[in-house]
Enzyme design. Structure first.
Site, PDB file in Angstrom:
ATOM      1  CG  ASP A 486      -3.780  -2.959  -4.549  1.00  0.00           C
ATOM      2  OD1 ASP A 486      -4.204  -2.097  -5.324  1.00  0.00           O
ATOM      3  OD2 ASP A 486      -3.529  -2.737  -3.346  1.00  0.00           O
TER       4      ASP A 486
HETATM    5  C1  BGC Z   1      -4.847  -2.950   0.068  1.00  0.00           C
HETATM    6  C2  BGC Z   1      -6.014  -2.366  -0.662  1.00  0.00           C
HETATM    7  C3  BGC Z   1      -6.458  -3.319  -1.733  1.00  0.00           C
HETATM    8  C4  BGC Z   1      -6.701  -4.686  -1.186  1.00  0.00           C
HETATM    9  C5  BGC Z   1      -7.082  -5.710  -2.233  1.00  0.00           C
HETATM   10  C6  BGC Z   1      -5.164  -4.326   0.538  1.00  0.00           C
HETATM   11  O1  BGC Z   1      -4.039  -4.893   1.083  1.00  0.00           O
HETATM   12  O2  BGC Z   1      -4.551  -2.125   1.160  1.00  0.00           O
HETATM   13  O3  BGC Z   1      -5.680  -1.127  -1.215  1.00  0.00           O
HETATM   14  O4  BGC Z   1      -7.612  -2.800  -2.298  1.00  0.00           O
HETATM   15  O5  BGC Z   1      -5.555  -5.144  -0.527  1.00  0.00           O
HETATM   16  O6  BGC Z   1      -6.051  -6.030  -3.076  1.00  0.00           O
END
Ligand code: BGC
Length: 812
Positions: A486
């Site tokens: 993200d």
């Molecule tokens: C989120 C995921 C994401 C991951 C890496 C997590 O906090 O829930 O959806 O893929 O972070 O960024």
């Protein structure tokens, strides 16, 4: 750093036993299975909610407070000499004995002081909208004890977000009713709410309080409330301000005598026309009915036995005996338990997730599914339909949805281009476990719009097409706002701290930002989709998708390979990310994981080289970091990932979630020794033994992130409990290391083990069959020589599904 121990596993009871309340961080547990949920720390801190931690928060909690973990369900005992709490907090009076046992859906906290033991069992009975707190007081001394007991809960005014900010309204709306030994919280019930909460005790009370300031004293704290310190309830009736619920009970205990008190924190919803029993008086029928069901020790013990049975049944489905307690306890108990908790809570409520921010993630929930589908297939089915209903007709989807409304969350929107693929991942896992192909014919809407329904299969198709229709200049998938990571925001371009990294796209027109992580994910899920189509006899569709998969493989080989590892991405301008040519972050874990799982270029040695590079550049004492070297400065073109200090979170932290991707890659390549050593580094039971103090967070579950080798304090954990790590650890160990893989027609046996592995046995319930599978590794890391089912050798290594009990012997 010295490794002080704060607790230990009790595998017999399936509990983690905390023996010192001053854990390095609150170590929590979850209560509830459906609808009514609670978080509870080892000192009884935490809160409860109904279904949705934001919109139906029942009790108040203060995040990020001083002191830490403030607010919970508290008991105060004033024995004339000392005032103490069985969970140590909030009084923090030194106890003669303290123990907290976190078990499967329950927590038992015991404290002893001056010859009296107070033990509280906390749990939410099955199918019940209430938390039970069974308090057992025992006089272990030779004298008669007269105790003044106070209970305490603080009501949240329902919406956890506005409860923390809209004080101009909140301080005037609070309302309660008191009836016998029950305190009712009915704020806003007079207008649009049809729900209330209550706190009951199954004994006569000698007083109560419902106004916080009267009970605590305006300038006091939970550790010295006026009423308790003076041993005198005020019988206060809250009008506005902060309503609470506190019972006051005088208890006399003869030497050796023991008494149970059952406290019940419940929630009720009434029909619109049955809200009131008299003007201004709430209809209490449903509360009375629940109280009636749980008002004696016998009834509560029975409800507790049912909960324990429920967990016995869930954990019976997959059970391994390897002779290594550290592995067995994670596989048989804690990993599966954590998977169930992530199913229930997604990423909404933990001691790191405040319950107001994030609902259910599209990607997260599909991944979580592989962790619990074997336990509760009907709820996995329902979850898949809910998730698919938030998809758009072009295959894109909302990144998150709210559990209460099941509607897509507009604040965050869509545009995370990996999201659609996960629907295939989740659905295939469901069908392989259950054999239930009928789910594909379910009519599912787009964006919850009535009239837009198409079959679930059609949703899978548009999901695949979404990737195909969004390719960049190298014929690799465009990343959109971000992929799994993200924080890799390649179209964000933000210099404004008030902008969200994840939803801001200051520059996306004509973007060339492509993702190798999505490329690998597309190949993995594309192969799954092709296999499914063939199974359904949809050969033309299978051929079409196979071509797209082949094209993607070709694109990765051509433009996604850096020589020793897979590239991570191309940025907006089409420049390489995660390349040896880059100044920092030359290699990333996500693309190594997904492209090795997809086995792209295995025949050309790419997979082996990429796995070796992970060992060389990413691995450290505590696991594999996300990228290396860490970013030392903010990169405008990359977004949030470079905003973190070195070694934390997405900037070279050990993001445990993605370690299993590489581990699975290792198992597919047959490298059992390497797979195991990566796995053991992030396996909680191994960490528990060595690093309780350093690691800080709960030693019985995985956390999202452990500080990486570039961090100030490598090995320190954060964001425990709610993480995709749980499901991925489960998938890795159950299917790829121990090697029992559900397939459409049976169970495939394909372990990948360290050379040192001894014989082991797995009990696996699968649909209507029960298999007892014994594996004889014979020092081999991979490769099944023979499978004997009920005395007969079979062709290949997939046990054809047949109902009934079967004994299987596997020789490697
Ligand atoms: C989120 C995921 C994401 C991951 C890496 C997590 O906090 O829930 O959806 O893929 O972070 O960024």
């Amino acid at each position: 750093m010295e490794n002080k121990r704060y607790g230990h596993f009790d595998d017999q009871q399936r509990e983690y036993v905390i023996t010192d309340p001053r854990t390095p961080w609150p170590w929590i547990n979850y209560l509830g299975n459906e609808d009514f949920f609670s978080l509870i720390s080892n000192t009884a801190g935490g809160y409860s909610f109904y279904k949705d931690a934001k919109f139906r928060r029942i009790t108040r909690y203060r995040y990020n407070n001083v002191p830490m973990d403030n607010g919970g369900r508290y008991f105060y005992i004033n024995d004339g000499q000392a005032v103490w709490s069985p969970g140590w907090k909030p009084m923090k009076t030194p106890l003669d004995f303290y123990e907290c046992r976190h078990g499967m859906g329950y927590t038992r906290i015991t404290g002893r002081k001056n010859g009296v033991e107070a033990s509280v069992l906390f749990f939410v009975p099955l199918k019940t909208w209430a938390e039970v707190q069974k308090l057992t007081l025992t006089n272990q001394s030779q004298e008669v004890k007269t105790l003044k007991l106070f209970s305490f809960e603080e009501w949240c005014l329902w919406n956890a977000a506005t409860d923390m900010e809209n004080f101009q309204r909140n301080f005037s709306t609070g309302e309660v009713e008191i009836e016998g030994s029950t305190i009712y919280h009915k704020t806003e019930y007079r207008e649009r709410r049809n729900h209330y909460a209550y706190y009951h005790v199954n004994a006569e009370i000698q007083g109560f309080d419902t106004d916080r300031e009267t009970f605590v004293g305006l300038y006091n704290e939970f550790s010295n409330p006026d009423a308790v310190m003076e041993g005198r309830p005020r019988n206060s009736h809250a009008h506005g301000w902060s309503p609470i619920a506190s019972h006051y009970i005088e208890v006399t205990l003869q030497p050796g005598e023991s008494k149970d008190l059952i406290f019940l924190l419940g929630y009720v919803e009434n029909e619109q026309d049955k809200k009131f029993s008299a003007p201004q008086v709430i209809n209490k029928d449903k509360a009375h009915a629940t109280i009636e069901k749980l008002n004696t020790t016998e009834k509560v013990d029975m409800a507790f036995a049912q909960l324990c049975d429920y967990w016995d049944r869930l954990l019976d489905i997959y059970h391994v005996s390897t002779g290594n307690p550290k592995l067995d306890r994670m596989v048989n108990i804690w990993n599966q338990y954590q998977c169930m908790v992530t199913f229930n809570f997604s990423r909404s409520a933990s001691f790191f997730e405040s319950g107001v921010g994030r609902g259910m993630g599209f990607r997260d929930s599909n991944q979580d599914l592989v962790g619990f589908v074997h336990q509760i297939p009907p709820r996995a089915r329902e979850r898949i339909i809910d998730i698919a209903s938030t998809q758009f007709p072009d295959g894109g989807c909302y990144h998150q949805y709210q559990p209460l409304t099941k509607r897509g969350n507009n604040d965050i929107g869509g545009g995370f281009n990996d999201d659609p693929c996960w629907l295939i991942f989740g659905t295939v896992a469901y069908i392989k476990e259950t054999g239930d192909f009928s789910i594909l014919d379910e009519m599912v809407p787009f964006d919850n719009q009535p009239g837009s329904e198409v079959t679930l299969f059609e949703h899978l198709k548009v999901s695949m097409d979404h990737v195909i229709n969004n390719l960049g200049p190298h014929l690799l998938p465009l990343i959109g706002r971000a992929d799994w990571n993200d924080c890799l925001n390649l179209n964000c371009f933000s210099w404004d701290p008030n902008e969200s990294f994840q939803t801001t796209e200051n520059k996306s027109e004509g973007s060339k930002a492509e993702s190798l992580m999505i490329a690998g994910l597309f190949v993995v899920t594309g192969k799954q989709y092709v296999e499914l189509c063939r199974k359904l006899g949809k050969d033309a569709e299978a051929d079409r998708m196979q071509q797209a998969v082949d094209a993607m493989i070709a694109a990765v080989k051509k433009d996604g390979w850096d020589g020793e590892w897979y590239l991570r991405a191309y940025d907006y301008f089409g420049r390489k990310i995660g390349s040896n040519e880059c100044e920092e972050a030359k290699i990333f874990i996500e693309s190594q994981g997904w492209c090795t799982m997809a086995e792209i270029g295995a025949e050309d040695g790419m997979v082996g080289k990429a796995l070796d590079s992970c060992k060389k550049y990413l691995e450290c004492e505590h696991g594999m970091v996300l990228n290396n070297p860490a970013f030392t400065k903010y990169i405008y073109e990359y977004g949030e990932i470079s905003s973190y200090p070195e070694g934390y979170k997405e900037n070279a932290g050990i993001f445990c979630h993605n370690n299993p991707w590489v581990i699975i890659g290792e198992t597919l390549a047959g490298r059992g020794n390497d797979a195991w050593s990566h796995y053991a580094k992030i396996l909680p039971s191994y960490v528990e033994e060595k690093y309780q103090t350093l690691h800080k967070v709960e030693p019985y579950v995985n956390c999202q992130m452990v500080a990486g080798k570039d961090a100030f304090r490598p090995g320190e954990g954060k964001n425990s409990w709610l993480t995709g790590t749980a499901a991925w650890m489960w998938l890795t160990v159950s299917q790829y290391i121990l090697g029992i893989k559900p397939q459409y027609d049976g169970l495939q046996i394909d372990p990948c083990l360290p050379e040192t592995a001894k014989d082991y046995t797995i009990q696996r319930r699968f649909r209507d069959a029960e298999y007892t599978i014994t594996i004889h590794p014979n020092g081999s890391q991979k490769g099944v020589k023979q499978v004997v089912v009920d005395g007969k050798a079979i062709e290949g290594n997939t046990i054809p599904y047949a109902a009934g009990k079967h004994i299987v012997e596997v020789t490697m």
